[in-house]
Design an enzyme around this catalytic site. Sequence first.
Site, short mmCIF file in Angstrom:
data_model
loop_
_atom_site.label_atom_id
_atom_site.label_comp_id
_atom_site.label_asym_id
_atom_site.label_seq_id
_atom_site.Cartn_x
_atom_site.Cartn_y
_atom_site.Cartn_z
N HIS A 111 -35.63 -108.98 -50.34
CA HIS A 111 -35.39 -110.41 -50.57
C HIS A 111 -36.48 -111.24 -49.90
O HIS A 111 -36.39 -111.60 -48.73
CB HIS A 111 -34.01 -110.80 -50.02
CG HIS A 111 -33.56 -112.16 -50.47
ND1 HIS A 111 -32.25 -112.44 -50.76
CD2 HIS A 111 -34.23 -113.31 -50.68
CE1 HIS A 111 -32.14 -113.71 -51.14
NE2 HIS A 111 -33.33 -114.25 -51.08
N LEU B 245 -42.35 -115.19 -52.35
CA LEU B 245 -43.81 -115.17 -52.19
C LEU B 245 -44.46 -116.44 -52.74
O LEU B 245 -45.65 -116.64 -52.59
CB LEU B 245 -44.40 -113.93 -52.88
CG LEU B 245 -43.98 -112.59 -52.27
CD1 LEU B 245 -44.66 -111.43 -52.98
CD2 LEU B 245 -44.27 -112.52 -50.77
N ARG B 246 -43.67 -117.28 -53.37
CA ARG B 246 -44.06 -118.66 -53.74
C ARG B 246 -45.08 -118.77 -54.87
O ARG B 246 -45.29 -119.87 -55.38
CB ARG B 246 -44.59 -119.43 -52.54
CG ARG B 246 -43.63 -119.52 -51.35
CD ARG B 246 -42.34 -120.18 -51.72
NE ARG B 246 -41.51 -120.44 -50.54
CZ ARG B 246 -40.20 -120.61 -50.59
NH1 ARG B 246 -39.56 -120.54 -51.76
NH2 ARG B 246 -39.51 -120.83 -49.51
N ASN C 254 -37.69 -117.96 -57.89
CA ASN C 254 -37.76 -119.43 -57.88
C ASN C 254 -39.17 -119.96 -57.62
O ASN C 254 -39.41 -120.73 -56.71
CB ASN C 254 -36.76 -120.02 -56.87
CG ASN C 254 -37.00 -119.53 -55.45
OD1 ASN C 254 -37.69 -118.53 -55.23
ND2 ASN C 254 -36.44 -120.23 -54.48
N HIS D 52 -26.67 -115.27 -55.21
CA HIS D 52 -26.70 -116.28 -54.15
C HIS D 52 -25.36 -116.99 -54.22
O HIS D 52 -25.09 -117.75 -55.15
CB HIS D 52 -27.86 -117.25 -54.43
CG HIS D 52 -27.86 -118.50 -53.59
ND1 HIS D 52 -28.86 -118.78 -52.70
CD2 HIS D 52 -27.00 -119.54 -53.51
CE1 HIS D 52 -28.62 -119.95 -52.10
NE2 HIS D 52 -27.49 -120.43 -52.59
N ASP E 248 -35.13 -112.50 -46.33
CA ASP E 248 -35.09 -113.81 -47.02
C ASP E 248 -36.30 -114.66 -46.58
O ASP E 248 -36.19 -115.86 -46.34
CB ASP E 248 -33.78 -114.56 -46.79
CG ASP E 248 -33.58 -115.69 -47.80
OD1 ASP E 248 -34.46 -115.89 -48.68
OD2 ASP E 248 -32.54 -116.38 -47.72
#
Lengths: 436, 179, 307
Positions: free
Chosen positions: A68, A71-72, A102, A187, A313
């Site tokens: 989890h 890495l953007r 996301n 989530h 996370d």
Amino acid sequence: MRKNAAQRLILRGGRVVDPSQNLDEAADIVIDDGHIAAVGPEAAAKTSKGIVIDLHGLIVTPGLIDMHVHLREPGFEYKETIRTGSEAACAGGFTAVASMANTDPVNDNRSVTEFILRKAAEAGLVRVHPVAAVTAGMKGESLTEFWDLKRGGAVALSDDGRPVKNSAVMRRALEYAASLKMTVISHCEDPDLSGDGVMNESFVSTDLGLPGIPAAAEEIMVARDILLARYTDTPVHIAHVSTAGSVELIREAKKKGVKVTAETAPHYFTLTQEVLKDYDTNAKVNPPLRGPKDVEAVKEGLRDGTIDVIASDHAPHAVTDKEVEFEYAANGIVGLETSLGLSLRLVAEGVLTLSQLVAKMSVVPAVILGIPGGTLRPGSPADLTVIDTNLTWRVDPTVFRSRGRNTPFAGWELTGKTVLTVMGGRITYRDPSRWE
Amino acid sequence: MDRPKVVMDAEGIDRSLSRIAYEILEKNKGIEDLVLIGIRTGGIYLAERLRKKIAAIEGKEPPLGILDITLYRDDLLITKKKPALGRTDIPFPLDGKKVVLVDDVLFTGRTIRAAMDALIDFGRPKMIQLAVLIDRGHRELPIRADFVGKNLPSSLWENVTVHLTEKTGRDEVVIEREG
Amino acid sequence: MGLARKDLLGMKDVSAEEITLILDTAESFIEVSSREIKKVPTLRGKTIINLFYEASTRTRTSFEIAGKRLSADTINISAATSSVVKGETLIDTARNLEAMNPDIIVIRHSVSGTPHLLARLVRQSIINAGDGTHEHPTQALLDMMTIRSRLGTLKDVEVAIVGDIAHSRVARSNIYGLRKMGAKVTVAGPATMMPRDVGAFGVRVCDTLEEAVRGKDVIMMLRIQKERQHSHLFPSLREYSARFCLTGESLALAAKDVLVMHPGPINRGVEIAPDIADGPQSVILEQVTNGVAVRMAILYLLGGGMP
């Protein structure tokens, strides 16, 4: 590095802890051509050619897997890129990570998945396993093309960062994913109940005058997902478990044979909401840090096997996302470079054995995601992590390889650190203080 | 450390105040338009005593006000911790009045400077006069008392303290080396 | 003497001794405000910036008058901001203001904890003029000053605070301050407006107005934000006021010389019946007068010295 891969690597004398083979003994490891060739007390005796690394006094484990991370990239490269995230991962002892969807654009179609894999290959430091979105644009409405995403390289599905609020959508996602042997990572949050909350609802939130998120906002969704998984007889993986109630629900579900697995993150078994007393936005995270009873319950869940996995996370943010008014600050803590050090505290405290810890940080994530790794069996890819469990070090965000500096653990002294990471037979990280 | 030396006893203080009361009346030709303003804290009690003495002579009390000069001090901006604030109480207009400021010790003159600034914020007195029990010299501003109980040459390393019954239970003025 | 602190962020970290000092000092400033010339030169040459991220006429004006009566230069900055409409960030604003070398920054912001963030960022003294639903220390101080000047003491005074406790910074600051001074605090309001574990503040919690005000020396009514109706905190204003509006009937249950307070602005007929708001028990305007004195005291005690 390329040349290095072809060469034989001989790791001599480390204590090999590999729960996948019930192994915990001093042994040599021979790596040939990117794969484990032999493991055993005398495995290196007959071999002389190759690079020999002496690992006496160190622990060798199957390469750690963080299932989890954020890495953007694409979209938020100012927070992190796949390359900087990979650098942080191998420094933290990880040989594989699962990257959440996301991004911008959201990883809800095969081209984004393939882009992530291409960038990861260019960095070449860690196996990046993309997690694709459950719903298009993570809007919670229509399912993404699970089959095509899987063919593109996605290993699991999650709208992480947001819940799949609609129970009918969640039900269909579980059913459709199971038929493709994919796991849905949930989530768990009831967004109406968490409302505009920014921290755990408690006397601390009352005192700080900050809107609270009740524990029930998480637990209601954990209960719902368990009920759906039971009804549809499909697996579901609960992300970042943070409350005593969630642990209890999962424990009971497991007893009844529901195919539920769960993870938690180091901050949930290390910190309570008390650290928010000075409005430290680096401790603002979702789900929020909870109370002492929750921390104890999460530890108990890890100890008794209710919680299967420790995942960081990892949620890097730029300073501009964090050095703002508390309610405006982004949620998240960077975790890749502190996860192992914090998790080793559980071993020191006697909550987990070292072998159990390795299972939760390598063996089990590999099984849940259905990815290679998590073992040092001969023939498997040579992904391994060498840990000095006696090395004491201070968390200094300014030297993080991650672009994110957002950690509430700055200045903490931790014992135990990765000193060598090998991925596919190649050394991807070595601790500069030890090897150079 | 030298022992404190008594430079004025109760009788001395009383005699000085009596003389000052007469001088005030002489200079102002009676108590018409005369007001007394005691400067916190030592000046208040002296002003009250002067008022009684004047009343005994003239059969009529002049009005008495209390002035706290803290907010007008010129050292506020260079001290970190603020001095305690006392209440100012001047329940009558000062316009056209002959004000006699009363304080215990006249030293650098800075307190009186502050007091004059404060008074002028209350109106336009016809004149301001100054009465002090002790003038110990060392002026830093061009200020002079109109009525002085005792001139007391002192060194800068000495402290002059006026004890009054109302405050410390006895009437005397002492001088001592700084601890 | 003086406050040994850089900032005034909340009543939580202010001691009873400091509260007494502030109130004593404020009493002296009442006299200054009653003079013909209501100005003293104490803070001449000092600059005070009122940085208001939330509309407020009352508090801003009170701080401005307080600063001006102390001869400070006061500058008002009304900054509109939200997480959505991103203009200059708070950090940038703070750094810019700091570069202009003011001495004191008074900040009001809709997000709890923002004055604390600002205090960490800049070297100036920060005064919290209300942060989100957290604290409003100067309001609590002026309330305490009003009670003390009327009743002579705060010790063992019985105070009821009624209304939306969960979203009230006035309530939090008063609870902290009053309890430190030995007062006994009761809170009341709809269950939906009670914050989690409110009892942990050391207050008694009542469900009805009548129970809360019975025998009390002071009744503090809080302002109801009408928009809170949309977050399901109460069904309607009509029902709220039927249950919690302070009327002559409920007031009769309190101590004979009870003080009725309100931080303003009042929703007449919602929190307090109009005849009570204007009645003999009401000290609402005295609160406003004392507000200037309390703020002068704080500016005096914090400002003016060398940093």
